[in-house]
Structure formats: structure tokens, C-alpha cells
Design a protein around this motif. Structure first.
Motif, PDB file in Angstrom:
ATOM      1  N   ALA A  96       0.850  -1.180   0.000  1.00 21.91           N
ATOM      2  CA  ALA A  96       0.000   0.000   0.000  1.00 21.91           C
ATOM      3  C   ALA A  96       0.894   1.241   0.000  1.00 21.91           C
ATOM      4  N   GLU A  97       0.493   2.283  -0.736  1.00 24.35           N
ATOM      5  CA  GLU A  97       1.312   3.477  -0.870  1.00 24.35           C
ATOM      6  C   GLU A  97       0.510   4.719  -0.488  1.00 24.35           C
ATOM      7  N   VAL A  98       1.156   5.577   0.311  1.00 29.14           N
ATOM      8  CA  VAL A  98       0.562   6.854   0.710  1.00 29.14           C
ATOM      9  C   VAL A  98       1.541   7.968   0.361  1.00 29.14           C
ATOM     10  N   GLU A  99       1.068   8.964  -0.353  1.00 29.42           N
ATOM     11  CA  GLU A  99       1.894  10.110  -0.733  1.00 29.42           C
ATOM     12  C   GLU A  99       1.244  11.374  -0.177  1.00 29.42           C
ATOM     13  N   ILE A 100       1.985  12.095   0.655  1.00 25.93           N
ATOM     14  CA  ILE A 100       1.473  13.315   1.279  1.00 25.93           C
ATOM     15  C   ILE A 100       2.434  14.449   0.943  1.00 25.93           C
ATOM     16  N   ARG A 101       1.905  15.519   0.375  1.00 20.10           N
ATOM     17  CA  ARG A 101       2.747  16.677   0.069  1.00 20.10           C
ATOM     18  C   ARG A 101       1.992  17.958   0.394  1.00 20.10           C
ATOM     19  N   HIS A 102       2.612  18.760   1.249  1.00 24.62           N
ATOM     20  CA  HIS A 102       2.043  20.050   1.632  1.00 24.62           C
ATOM     21  C   HIS A 102       3.009  21.160   1.234  1.00 24.62           C
ATOM     22  N   GLU A 103       2.482  22.232   0.668  1.00 22.59           N
ATOM     23  CA  GLU A 103       3.287  23.383   0.276  1.00 22.59           C
ATOM     24  C   GLU A 103       2.811  24.602   1.055  1.00 22.59           C
ATOM     25  N   THR A 129       6.026  11.600   3.261  1.00 24.64           N
ATOM     26  CA  THR A 129       5.434  12.879   3.636  1.00 24.64           C
ATOM     27  C   THR A 129       6.448  13.984   3.379  1.00 24.64           C
ATOM     28  N   THR A 130       6.053  14.990   2.599  1.00 27.96           N
ATOM     29  CA  THR A 130       6.916  16.127   2.307  1.00 27.96           C
ATOM     30  C   THR A 130       6.181  17.414   2.652  1.00 27.96           C
ATOM     31  N   VAL A 131       6.822  18.257   3.442  1.00 27.20           N
ATOM     32  CA  VAL A 131       6.314  19.591   3.736  1.00 27.20           C
ATOM     33  C   VAL A 131       7.319  20.588   3.160  1.00 27.20           C
ATOM     34  N   ALA A 132       6.900  21.324   2.141  1.00 22.38           N
ATOM     35  CA  ALA A 132       7.774  22.269   1.456  1.00 22.38           C
ATOM     36  C   ALA A 132       7.471  23.682   1.941  1.00 22.38           C
ATOM     37  N   LEU A 133       8.405  24.247   2.708  1.00 21.30           N
ATOM     38  CA  LEU A 133       8.261  25.592   3.245  1.00 21.30           C
ATOM     39  C   LEU A 133       8.945  26.599   2.330  1.00 21.30           C
ATOM     40  N   VAL A 141       4.693  19.101  12.678  1.00 16.33           N
ATOM     41  CA  VAL A 141       4.454  17.847  11.953  1.00 16.33           C
ATOM     42  C   VAL A 141       4.510  16.675  12.920  1.00 16.33           C
ATOM     43  N   LEU A 142       3.519  15.793  12.827  1.00 16.73           N
ATOM     44  CA  LEU A 142       3.422  14.633  13.712  1.00 16.73           C
ATOM     45  C   LEU A 142       3.236  13.359  12.906  1.00 16.73           C
ATOM     46  N   GLU A 143       3.883  12.283  13.349  1.00 14.74           N
ATOM     47  CA  GLU A 143       3.581  10.934  12.872  1.00 14.74           C
ATOM     48  C   GLU A 143       3.607   9.996  14.064  1.00 14.74           C
ATOM     49  N   ALA A 144       2.562   9.194  14.224  1.00 13.71           N
ATOM     50  CA  ALA A 144       2.473   8.223  15.317  1.00 13.71           C
ATOM     51  C   ALA A 144       2.078   6.867  14.750  1.00 13.71           C
ATOM     52  N   VAL A 145       2.704   5.813  15.262  1.00 17.70           N
ATOM     53  CA  VAL A 145       2.490   4.456  14.761  1.00 17.70           C
ATOM     54  C   VAL A 145       2.204   3.529  15.931  1.00 17.70           C
ATOM     55  N   VAL A 146       1.229   2.644  15.758  1.00 14.98           N
ATOM     56  CA  VAL A 146       0.888   1.639  16.772  1.00 14.98           C
ATOM     57  C   VAL A 146       0.945   0.264  16.117  1.00 14.98           C
ATOM     58  N   LEU A 147       1.654  -0.659  16.730  1.00 15.04           N
ATOM     59  CA  LEU A 147       1.793  -2.018  16.203  1.00 15.04           C
ATOM     60  C   LEU A 147       0.684  -2.905  16.776  1.00 15.04           C
ATOM     61  N   GLY A 148      -0.416  -2.980  16.071  1.00 14.73           N
ATOM     62  CA  GLY A 148      -1.539  -3.791  16.530  1.00 14.73           C
ATOM     63  C   GLY A 148      -2.300  -3.143  17.672  1.00 14.73           C
ATOM     64  N   ARG A 149      -3.428  -3.738  18.024  1.00 12.79           N
ATOM     65  CA  ARG A 149      -4.280  -3.213  19.103  1.00 12.79           C
ATOM     66  C   ARG A 149      -4.125  -4.112  20.321  1.00 12.79           C
ATOM     67  N   ALA A 150      -3.534  -3.535  21.364  1.00 13.08           N
ATOM     68  CA  ALA A 150      -3.267  -4.314  22.577  1.00 13.08           C
ATOM     69  C   ALA A 150      -4.551  -4.844  23.199  1.00 13.08           C
ATOM     70  N   ALA A 151      -5.623  -4.043  23.172  1.00 13.27           N
ATOM     71  CA  ALA A 151      -6.878  -4.450  23.792  1.00 13.27           C
ATOM     72  C   ALA A 151      -7.492  -5.665  23.102  1.00 13.27           C
ATOM     73  N   ARG A 164       8.986   7.849   5.232  1.00 14.15           N
ATOM     74  CA  ARG A 164       9.982   8.910   5.073  1.00 14.15           C
ATOM     75  C   ARG A 164       9.300  10.266   5.203  1.00 14.15           C
ATOM     76  N   ARG A 165       9.811  11.086   6.096  1.00 12.00           N
ATOM     77  CA  ARG A 165       9.287  12.430   6.306  1.00 12.00           C
ATOM     78  C   ARG A 165      10.379  13.440   5.983  1.00 12.00           C
ATOM     79  N   GLU A 166      10.013  14.464   5.226  1.00 13.08           N
ATOM     80  CA  GLU A 166      10.960  15.516   4.860  1.00 13.08           C
ATOM     81  C   GLU A 166      10.303  16.878   5.047  1.00 13.08           C
TER      82      GLU A 166
END
Length: 270
Positions: A96-103, A129-133, A141-151, A164-166
């Protein structure tokens, strides 16, 4: 008899992009494009528009494609997030591919605060994820990852995750954070995640960003979260790890309250 052709699994594709312009004291929507499974809606706040992206397919698996993007003209201030946690499910074939670009234009500011990405066992996800200032623009800028659902008792033993975040300023990189997480890394013990199943990276980039280091460190005391912060050269970065997603989320909410000097996005509020 004629053999039946092999059935190809249906894949989800979507893209959502918005542009904003400054009119007097207000930041206003100029362009909205959305297609496929990607949607976006927004509402005004006292701090500027709040954009919420969503993936109507309910999650991603191998072969799915998703793209989000914002363009902020000079002086705009926008907060953007996702409606809920993105989910990467088991992939039988492909990635699966996600492309995020903010200018972000001169003097503009963007808070890019997506909710967590949940990675399930045998998922395969590639995200960029690319943020071009431009000039004196800034971003959080935030990225959070969870490996499975503990509950739910889920355990992730096998996955393929590349993230990759830039952050660029006038085309030059000022912050680059690549991450590759595979099955070998999951079993590497304390040398990698130290047993954590939730982790996040938070970065403020802008003139004087390092001045927030003291207030940020003052709230890095959430039980069950291991975190550290550093600040230099117009950047402030925070790294966090936790045994579960809930302690991590509580810590992130406290950090965002400090760095935003106001309420978190509505979809984040518990």
C-alpha cells in the motif's frame, strides 16, 4: 471447457487536495479536489481552517494508493488531521502506498497532525510525507504508529513498513526522518523499540522553534512513555515510545497543547 480467468482483487485509489488563500484577516478555501476513496472536509476556527482528511475504504492493503495534499498561500494558517487512525491490514500481494505533500507559502503556518497509523500483522505500507516551506513559513508535523491493538490481543510479528518524512525550506532539506521497520527489526529486542508497540515523532520547524524546548520537556512525564526532546537551529524535535497507544496519545495531547497554545483538533478530543 474454458478456464476461468484469475480474479484480480479490487484495489482502493484516492486523492484529496486543497488550496487556501489569505483574504484580509481570513484564510479561505480556494480549491478543493477529491477523488476515489479520499475525502476532505473543513470547518473554521479562531485559529484558521481545520481540515480533516478521511479514507472511505476503511483501511489499506497491498495495491491501494492514497494521496493527500495542501497548498497554503502567503500568510495562511491551517490545521490538518485525519478523521481516525489509518489502518494498514494484512497484505496478500503488493504494498500500500501513501503520498502526502504540503506546500506552505511565505509567512504561512501548517499544523499537520494526523491520528495514529495502526499496522497489523503482515501489513505492507510505504508512505512519504513532504512539507515544502517557502521563506519564513513554519510547520508542526506529527507521525504516530501503533503495532496492533493491545486491547484485542493482537501481536505483530511480520510487516514491511517504510516511512519517510521531509521538511524542505526553499527546496533544501532541513529535517529528514527515514524509517524502515521489518520483521527482523521487530525481533531485535532492546536495540530497536525496547519492547514498545507505539512510537511517534513530533517536530516544530520555524524561526525560534527551539525556544519551546523547556516547556516541552516540562510535560514529558506521562507514565508509561519514554520520550526525549531536542532543539536547535530553528527546529524542535520530540521522540516518543510507549508500551501501548493510549499512554502515547495522552502524552501527545499534552505536547500539542503546549506547542499549539490552544485546543487540539476536534477529532483528537477524547
Amino acid at each position: 471447457m474454458t478456464a476461468c480467468p484469475a480474479l484480480r482483487p479490487e484495489r482502493s485509489h484516492g486523492a484529496a487536495r486543497l488550496s487556501f488563500r489569505r483574504t484580509g484577516a481570513w484564510t479561505k478555501l480556494a480549491v478543493l479536489h477529491q477523488s476515489g476513496s479520499a475525502k476532505a472536509f473543513m470547518h473554521p476556527t479562531g485559529r484558521g481552517p481545520e481540515v480533516v482528511f478521511l479514507n472511505t475504504s476503511g483501511g489499506m492493503t497491498g495495491g491501494d494508493r492514497l494521496a493527500f495534499g495542501l497548498t497554503l498561500d502567503a500568510g495562511c494558517r491551517v490545521t490538518a488531521t485525519t478523521q481516525t487512525a489509518e489502518r494498514a491490514y494484512r497484505s496478500a500481494d503488493g504494498v500500500a502506498e501513501v503520498e502526502i505533500r504540503h506546500e506552505v507559502g511565505p509567512g504561512a503556518h501548517l499544523d499537520w497532525l494526523p491520528q495514529e497509523t495502526i499496522l497489523f500483522d503482515r501489513s505492507a505500507l510505504q508512505r512519504r510525507t513532504t512539507v515544502a516551506l517557502v521563506a519564513d513559513a513554519s510547520c508542526l508535523v506529527l507521525e504516530a504508529v501503533v503495532l496492533g491493538r493491545a486491547a484485542m490481543g493482537e501481536v505483530v510479528r511480520d510487516l514491511n513498513f517504510f516511512d519517510r518524512r521531509e521538511v524542505l525550506r526553499d527546496g533544501k532539506p532541513v529535517l529528514v526522518e527515514p524509517l524502515r521497520l521489518g520483521s527482523a527489526a521487530l525481533g531485535a529486542g532492546v536495540g530497536v523499540l525496547q519492547g514498545a508497540r507505539a512510537f511517534a515523532s513530533l517536530a516544530l520547524v520555524g524561526q525560534g522553534a527551539e525556544a519551546a524546548l523547556g516547556p516541552v520537556r516540562a510535560v514529558l512525564d506521562e507514565p508509561g512513555v519514554n520520550a526525549g526532546a531536542s532543539g536547535f537551529d530553528g527546529k524542535l524535535t520530540v521522540r516518543l515510545m510507549a508500551a501501548d497507544g493510549w499512554p502515547l496519545r495522552r502524552q501527545l495531547l499534552r505536547l500539542l497543547a503546549v506547542l499549539r497554545e490552544g485546543p487540539v483538533p476536534r477529532v483528537w478530543q477524547m
